[in-house]
Enzyme design. Sequence first.
Site, PDB file in Angstrom:
ATOM      1  N   CYS A  87      -0.028  -3.576 -10.323  1.00 56.56           N
ATOM      2  CA  CYS A  87       1.056  -2.778  -9.748  1.00 56.56           C
ATOM      3  C   CYS A  87       1.800  -3.539  -8.653  1.00 56.56           C
ATOM      4  O   CYS A  87       2.612  -4.398  -8.976  1.00 56.56           O
ATOM      5  CB  CYS A  87       0.524  -1.417  -9.297  1.00 56.56           C
ATOM      6  SG  CYS A  87       1.820  -0.173  -9.299  1.00 56.56           S
ATOM      7  N   HIS A 133      -2.268   0.881 -13.785  1.00 64.66           N
ATOM      8  CA  HIS A 133      -3.490   0.854 -12.990  1.00 64.66           C
ATOM      9  C   HIS A 133      -4.732   0.920 -13.860  1.00 64.66           C
ATOM     10  O   HIS A 133      -5.350   1.981 -14.003  1.00 64.66           O
ATOM     11  CB  HIS A 133      -3.483   2.006 -11.977  1.00 64.66           C
ATOM     12  CG  HIS A 133      -2.546   1.786 -10.855  1.00 64.66           C
ATOM     13  ND1 HIS A 133      -2.938   1.205  -9.670  1.00 64.66           N
ATOM     14  CD2 HIS A 133      -1.213   1.999 -10.747  1.00 64.66           C
ATOM     15  CE1 HIS A 133      -1.895   1.103  -8.870  1.00 64.66           C
ATOM     16  NE2 HIS A 133      -0.838   1.569  -9.510  1.00 64.66           N
ATOM     17  N   GLU A 143      -7.588  -0.227 -13.141  1.00 62.42           N
ATOM     18  CA  GLU A 143      -8.798  -0.065 -12.325  1.00 62.42           C
ATOM     19  C   GLU A 143      -9.270   1.384 -12.267  1.00 62.42           C
ATOM     20  O   GLU A 143     -10.456   1.661 -12.154  1.00 62.42           O
ATOM     21  CB  GLU A 143      -8.553  -0.610 -10.913  1.00 62.42           C
ATOM     22  CG  GLU A 143      -7.882   0.327  -9.928  1.00 62.42           C
ATOM     23  CD  GLU A 143      -6.390   0.565 -10.206  1.00 62.42           C
ATOM     24  OE1 GLU A 143      -5.811  -0.160 -11.036  1.00 62.42           O
ATOM     25  OE2 GLU A 143      -5.807   1.481  -9.582  1.00 62.42           O
TER      26      GLU A 143
HETATM   27  N1  LIG Z   1       4.931   0.172  -4.064  1.00 58.72           N
HETATM   28  C1  LIG Z   1       5.217  -0.408  -5.342  1.00 58.72           C
HETATM   29  C2  LIG Z   1       3.906  -0.682  -6.080  1.00 58.72           C
HETATM   30  C3  LIG Z   1       3.304   0.591  -6.573  1.00 58.72           C
HETATM   31  C4  LIG Z   1       1.813   0.662  -6.511  1.00 58.72           C
HETATM   32  O1  LIG Z   1       1.083  -0.297  -6.296  1.00 58.72           O
HETATM   33  N2  LIG Z   1       1.370   1.890  -6.659  1.00 58.72           N
HETATM   34  C5  LIG Z   1       0.052   2.252  -6.307  1.00 58.72           C
HETATM   35  C6  LIG Z   1       0.077   3.625  -5.682  1.00 58.72           C
HETATM   36  C7  LIG Z   1      -1.036   3.759  -4.690  1.00 58.72           C
HETATM   37  C8  LIG Z   1      -1.011   5.089  -4.006  1.00 58.72           C
HETATM   38  O2  LIG Z   1       0.095   5.557  -3.682  1.00 58.72           O
HETATM   39  O3  LIG Z   1      -2.096   5.628  -3.818  1.00 58.72           O
HETATM   40  C9  LIG Z   1       6.110   0.482  -6.195  1.00 58.72           C
HETATM   41  O4  LIG Z   1       6.234   1.663  -5.848  1.00 58.72           O
HETATM   42  O5  LIG Z   1       6.640   0.001  -7.196  1.00 58.72           O
END
Ligand SMILES: N[C@@H](CCC(=O)NCCCC(=O)O)C(=O)O
Length: 262
Positions: free
Chosen positions: A112, A220, A222
């Site tokens: 991500c 995601h 994971e």
């Molecule tokens: N901020 C970037 C990457 C998005 C990302 O890593 N999302 C994970 C969400 C984690 C959370 O909010 O708990 C984008 O928005 O593209």
Amino acid sequence: MSRPIVAVPADIREFDGVTWHAVQNQYIRAAVNAADLMVLIVPAMEDGNDIDAILDRVDGLLVSGSASNVHPSLYGQVARESDGPFDLARDATSLPLIRRAIDRAIPMLAICRGIQELNVALGGTLASEIQEQPGIWDHRKPQNVDRDTMYSIRQSVFVKDGSCLAGIVGPGEVQVNSLHRQAIADTAPRLQVEAVAEDGTIEAVSVIDAKAFAVGVQWHPEYWAETDSPSRKLFAAFGDAVRDYAALWSSCHKPNYRLMAP
Ligand SMILES: N[C@@H](CCC(=O)NCCCC(=O)O)C(=O)O
């Protein structure tokens, strides 16, 4: 042989009036339970990072997601208030780790925010608020729901035949989750697109001519790494690549890269 170790760069988080270096447990759980690895959390520092000192001591790099965005100045754009929140210390730690891991053929999985950092680290750019573009879906995380629902598998991506990812999860349609508002705009020269969403959003890349596992995914894996087949296969492949790297160096001393020409 003891379990190989992967470095996971932290985010800077503020709570209880204190600054913390933090990684969400889902990444650690997936690395330990689905890839059979150990984890070292790397503090996020705006300066003073000794990247080779970190990479000398690990066998892989796992770059996690985060709600923060890569600072636009790192890909030649002016930051607007709406582009935040930012995490400059995370940027300053992750991007050099990504570049150096690729140079040193250390296996890397970027997730991500991680695929976005990978693209920027290698010279690409990002698009913000992609859901506002014509024809682009809303890839953002659902609001006001529990985390299992937030990370629910709800989108098709199409893995390109013959790609690195196709060798792991198979070519064609794969169901994934989606929690992002940014995406790759200009793909870095050293990256090849490995999967796209139905609206054309880039969902996975790999490093061209990489000497080790070097894959980034926008979703995601994971979160469901212990129960969802494509997620588990991806983490198992990453774990195998890390074990291969560890086995290679366990039989001979790792070169001291700090003594070698930059
Ligand atoms: N901020 C970037 C990457 C998005 C990302 O890593 N999302 C994970 C969400 C984690 C959370 O909010 O708990 C984008 O928005 O593209």
